[in-house]
Design a protein around this motif. Structure first.
Motif, PDB file in Angstrom:
ATOM      1  N   THR A 173      -7.936  -5.773  -4.364  1.00  0.00           N
ATOM      2  CA  THR A 173      -7.495  -6.888  -3.535  1.00  0.00           C
ATOM      3  C   THR A 173      -7.245  -8.132  -4.387  1.00  0.00           C
ATOM      4  O   THR A 173      -7.807  -8.284  -5.474  1.00  0.00           O
ATOM      5  N   LYS A 197     -11.216  -7.991  -8.742  1.00  0.00           N
ATOM      6  CA  LYS A 197      -9.958  -8.433  -8.148  1.00  0.00           C
ATOM      7  C   LYS A 197      -8.772  -7.838  -8.898  1.00  0.00           C
ATOM      8  O   LYS A 197      -8.904  -7.327 -10.014  1.00  0.00           O
ATOM      9  N   PRO A 429     -10.309  -6.478   5.139  1.00  0.00           N
ATOM     10  CA  PRO A 429      -9.442  -7.102   4.122  1.00  0.00           C
ATOM     11  C   PRO A 429      -9.791  -6.767   2.680  1.00  0.00           C
ATOM     12  O   PRO A 429      -8.923  -6.783   1.816  1.00  0.00           O
ATOM     13  N   GLU A 432      -7.422  -4.124   1.292  1.00  0.00           N
ATOM     14  CA  GLU A 432      -5.975  -4.334   1.309  1.00  0.00           C
ATOM     15  C   GLU A 432      -5.477  -4.651  -0.099  1.00  0.00           C
ATOM     16  O   GLU A 432      -6.129  -5.371  -0.846  1.00  0.00           O
ATOM     17  N   TYR A 433      -4.336  -4.108  -0.439  1.00  0.00           N
ATOM     18  CA  TYR A 433      -3.738  -4.440  -1.727  1.00  0.00           C
ATOM     19  C   TYR A 433      -2.262  -4.067  -1.717  1.00  0.00           C
ATOM     20  O   TYR A 433      -1.800  -3.298  -0.870  1.00  0.00           O
TER      21      TYR A 433
END
Length: 447
Positions: A173, A197, A429, A432-433
């Motif tokens: 994400t 991240k 969330p 999500e990516y």
């Protein structure tokens, strides 16, 4: 797939152009009801004749005159099984019907049943057919000998170098924080550390693979393969990856059906440390419906063993159907699939999930040295139990699109490029990516 379709079309076309007898030469005393049917065959309108013949089957099936005409129409329109039944019906009643035997032989040749084709050609030769017929039979026997000579071990090797840019090398994400819900305690906002991240980087890659196809019988081949790949990131991220896989299996052809059973072993190293080992077994079935269409079904089991996180070990079960169509320079593939992912450790069963979706692929070869393709995949993932941190079941939708092009610089050197984009949406969330990758490279091919 494409090569087998082309080979079938070439064989049928070659045999049709050197037919051992005239195609129908409307036999004397042909019943009036069959004369329009025979005229379609005489004029080369085989597909129309085959369709008309299907309407006559109930009344005329078993009559050698009709079965011969119907077999010709079916054979030359690609309905090989129907043609085989028709010619075999004739030979049961009339073993010396040489025209039917010769047409059956060229059908068997098209299907790769070379031993049976040779036997039938020789049976007719032993009955001293006309000189022109004998000459055509000898041509077919010569072609059979040439094809049998090619039944040797086939080897294919490929080595590639490429480079490109990956916008999200760890499929993570881009969020800076997430909200965690705890029963009775409310919502807590957690700041995500940088190492979890999304990270982008240019990369260089080297790939190689080798395949050996070893004939055991005319209808059975052993298959072995080796594949290796190393991807090096130009940024200093700990995601350099190396993978190595081995495979061994068998291919079996039965008429228009092809079966394959394959066992494989895949090992992956990340940043020079062993990440996982995955054995798998795959079973496949394909059937040629006609010269343009093939259907198939494949199933696969994979076990995934994480070396440093054994609680994440899982079994993956996948089944997929396949519809492939090809005509000229165009080829389409449609593949619906279902996958079940099952964690082996009870504490991680919230990661159990089912996936279903569909993938599609289109390929075009407008010129001999050029080839292009586009593909897409959609997949829905539903998790079986709530996530322990978020308190609800995870649901995701995955999209993937890609476009590629190839140019055959020489018979052994190939230039290629590819653009891929992936987008995963989730009700949580954190998962999500999106990811975009562009890659250009060169391959050396040898066989």
């Amino acid at each position: 797939m494409r090569s087998s379709l082309i080979a079938l079309s070439v064989v049928l076309g070659t045999l049709a152009s050197t037919a051992v007898y005239a195609q129908s030469d409307s036999p004397p005393n042909l019943p009036t009801a069959l004369q329009p049917f025979s005229q379609l065959i005489d004029s080369g309108q085989y597909q129309r004749a085959f369709e008309q013949g299907q309407g006559l089957l109930n009344e005329w099936s078993g009559e050698p005159i009709f079965d011969y005409l119907y077999g010709l129409a079916a054979l030359n329109s690609g309905a090989l099984e129907q043609a085989r039944f028709a010619f075999e019906r004739i030979l049961i009643a009339q073993p010396n019907h040489h025209r039917a035997r010769l047409e059956l032989a060229r059908l068997q040749m098209a299907q790769g049943l070379w031993i049976h084709a040779r036997e039938n050609f020789m049976l007719v030769l032993n009955h001293n057919p006309p000189e022109t017929v004998s000459q055509n039979i000898y041509r077919m026997l010569s072609e059979l000998s040439r094809r049998e000579a090619t039944q040797q071990t086939q080897q294919h090797f490929r080595l590639g170098l490429s480079s490109g840019f990956d916008s999200n090398v760890n499929s993570a994400t881009s969020l800076h924080s997430i909200n965690l819900e705890f029963a009775g305690l409310g919502t807590l906002t957690a700041i995500l550390p940088n190492d979890v991240k999304a990270k982008e980087s240019a990369f260089a890659k080297v790939q190689g693979d080798a395949v050996w196809l070893i004939p055991h019988t005319q209808q059975r081949h052993w298959l072995t393969s080796v594949q290796a790949e190393h991807k090096h990131l130009l940024e200093d991220w700990p995601f350099d990856q190396t993978q190595l896989s081995f495979g061994a299996g068998v291919k079996q052809r039965v008429g228009l059906n092809q079966f394959q059973l394959m066992a494989q072993s895949l090992s992956i190293w990340r940043d020079a440390k062993t990440l996982l080992w995955s054995p798998s077994v795959t079973g496949q079935w394909h059937r040629l419906l006609n010269r343009h269409v093939r259907v198939g079904l494949n199933s696969r089991w994979s076990g995934v063993h994480y070396m440093d996180q054994p609680k994440l070990n899982l079994d993956i079960y996948r089944i997929a159907s396949q519809l492939q169509w090809q005509q000229g320079a165009h080829q389409w593939l449609l593949q619906p699939h279902f996958t079940a992912n099952r964690l082996r450790h009870r504490e991680r069963q919230h990661l159990d999930h089912n996936q279903w979706g569909v993938s599609a692929n289109y390929q075009l070869q407008p010129l001999p040295n050029w080839a292009f393709g586009i593909s897409g995949q959609w997949q829905q993932s539903d998790y079986r139990t709530p996530h322990p941190f978020f308190g609800k079941k995870r649901q995701e939708q995955y999209w993937h699109v890609a476009a590629e092009g190839q140019y055959q610089l020489t018979p052994t050197w190939q230039l290629w490029g590819e653009l891929r984009h992936t987008d995963q949406n989730s009700n949580l969330p954190l998962f999500e990516y999106d990811r975009t990758l562009v890659e250009l490279g060169v391959r050396y091919l040898w066989q």
